[in-house]
Design a protein around this motif. Structure first.
Motif, PDB file in Angstrom:
ATOM      1  N   SER A 144      54.700 -34.144 -32.671  1.00  0.00           N
ATOM      2  CA  SER A 144      53.859 -34.598 -31.560  1.00  0.00           C
ATOM      3  C   SER A 144      54.706 -35.131 -30.419  1.00  0.00           C
ATOM      4  O   SER A 144      55.855 -35.530 -30.607  1.00  0.00           O
ATOM      5  CB  SER A 144      52.880 -35.687 -32.021  1.00  0.00           C
ATOM      6  OG  SER A 144      53.583 -36.856 -32.383  1.00  0.00           O
ATOM      7  N   VAL A 179      57.054 -40.447 -26.547  1.00  0.00           N
ATOM      8  CA  VAL A 179      57.479 -40.612 -27.934  1.00  0.00           C
ATOM      9  C   VAL A 179      57.456 -39.230 -28.574  1.00  0.00           C
ATOM     10  O   VAL A 179      56.410 -38.582 -28.646  1.00  0.00           O
ATOM     11  CB  VAL A 179      56.569 -41.592 -28.703  1.00  0.00           C
ATOM     12  CG1 VAL A 179      57.017 -41.693 -30.153  1.00  0.00           C
ATOM     13  CG2 VAL A 179      56.577 -42.958 -28.037  1.00  0.00           C
ATOM     14  N   THR A 222      57.968 -37.063 -31.881  1.00  0.00           N
ATOM     15  CA  THR A 222      57.999 -37.143 -33.342  1.00  0.00           C
ATOM     16  C   THR A 222      58.374 -35.783 -33.890  1.00  0.00           C
ATOM     17  O   THR A 222      57.762 -34.772 -33.540  1.00  0.00           O
ATOM     18  CB  THR A 222      56.639 -37.591 -33.906  1.00  0.00           C
ATOM     19  OG1 THR A 222      56.291 -38.849 -33.319  1.00  0.00           O
ATOM     20  CG2 THR A 222      56.691 -37.742 -35.416  1.00  0.00           C
ATOM     21  N   SER A 252      63.120 -45.038 -31.592  1.00  0.00           N
ATOM     22  CA  SER A 252      61.724 -45.459 -31.671  1.00  0.00           C
ATOM     23  C   SER A 252      61.517 -46.232 -32.958  1.00  0.00           C
ATOM     24  O   SER A 252      62.217 -46.008 -33.944  1.00  0.00           O
ATOM     25  CB  SER A 252      60.807 -44.231 -31.655  1.00  0.00           C
ATOM     26  OG  SER A 252      59.466 -44.601 -31.895  1.00  0.00           O
ATOM     27  N   ARG A 278      58.834 -45.901 -34.579  1.00  0.00           N
ATOM     28  CA  ARG A 278      58.044 -44.991 -35.401  1.00  0.00           C
ATOM     29  C   ARG A 278      58.967 -44.106 -36.238  1.00  0.00           C
ATOM     30  O   ARG A 278      60.021 -43.691 -35.769  1.00  0.00           O
ATOM     31  CB  ARG A 278      57.155 -44.117 -34.527  1.00  0.00           C
ATOM     32  CG  ARG A 278      56.152 -44.900 -33.724  1.00  0.00           C
ATOM     33  CD  ARG A 278      55.317 -43.999 -32.870  1.00  0.00           C
ATOM     34  NE  ARG A 278      54.459 -44.781 -31.986  1.00  0.00           N
ATOM     35  CZ  ARG A 278      53.684 -44.248 -31.075  1.00  0.00           C
ATOM     36  NH1 ARG A 278      53.628 -42.944 -30.906  1.00  0.00           N
ATOM     37  NH2 ARG A 278      52.938 -45.024 -30.316  1.00  0.00           N
ATOM     38  N   ASN A 318      60.750 -40.955 -37.865  1.00  0.00           N
ATOM     39  CA  ASN A 318      61.059 -39.605 -37.404  1.00  0.00           C
ATOM     40  C   ASN A 318      60.803 -39.410 -35.912  1.00  0.00           C
ATOM     41  O   ASN A 318      60.375 -38.343 -35.487  1.00  0.00           O
ATOM     42  CB  ASN A 318      60.272 -38.553 -38.202  1.00  0.00           C
ATOM     43  CG  ASN A 318      60.636 -38.573 -39.654  1.00  0.00           C
ATOM     44  OD1 ASN A 318      60.092 -39.391 -40.397  1.00  0.00           O
ATOM     45  ND2 ASN A 318      61.557 -37.736 -40.057  1.00  0.00           N
ATOM     46  N   SER A 319      61.053 -40.437 -35.121  1.00  0.00           N
ATOM     47  CA  SER A 319      60.747 -40.374 -33.691  1.00  0.00           C
ATOM     48  C   SER A 319      61.879 -40.920 -32.839  1.00  0.00           C
ATOM     49  O   SER A 319      62.729 -41.664 -33.311  1.00  0.00           O
ATOM     50  CB  SER A 319      59.477 -41.171 -33.381  1.00  0.00           C
ATOM     51  OG  SER A 319      58.374 -40.655 -34.056  1.00  0.00           O
TER      52      SER A 319
END
Length: 111
Positions: free
Chosen positions: A31, A41, A43, A80, A82, A84-85
């Motif tokens: 994404s 961001v 991902t 990030s 998050r 895998n980001s």
């Protein structure tokens, strides 16, 4: 991921991203979401180890909003929170006096 499949045989992940966050082409990108006024961001597929990866991104076009603009775009890549980001941030430099957050198109790869 929406958009056409990208062919990037030597990249773990890759994407062509429009200023509005639309993914034109991608490979192993889960994404792309806009966060704030100039942060994207990104991902990637969970199989990619972002702890050892080195993402690379470049602005598309002349890197400034509007044809013939004397302004120059800047792009930054940051980690990030998050999984895998990572974050791609875009800015416009006003002759070194000020920097403005602006959404701009870019290409990104994770070799």
């Amino acid at each position: 991921m929406p958009g056409t499949a990208a062919i990037a045989p030597y990249a773990q992940a890759a994407a062509v991203v429009d200023a509005d966050g639309t993914v034109v082409r991608s490979q192993n990108i889960v994404s792309v979401t806009i966060h704030g006024t100039s942060d994207y961001v990104i991902t990637v597929d969970p199989s990619i180890d972002m702890g050892s990866a080195v993402p690379i991104a470049v602005l598309r076009g002349n890197g400034a909003p509007g044809a013939g603009s004397p302004l120059r775009g800047k792009l930054f890549i940051n980690p990030s929170v998050r999984p895998n980001s990572f974050v791609v941030s875009t800015r416009v430099d006003h002759d070194g006096d000020a920097v403005t957050d602006v959404l701009m198109p870019f290409n990104v790869i994770v070799p």
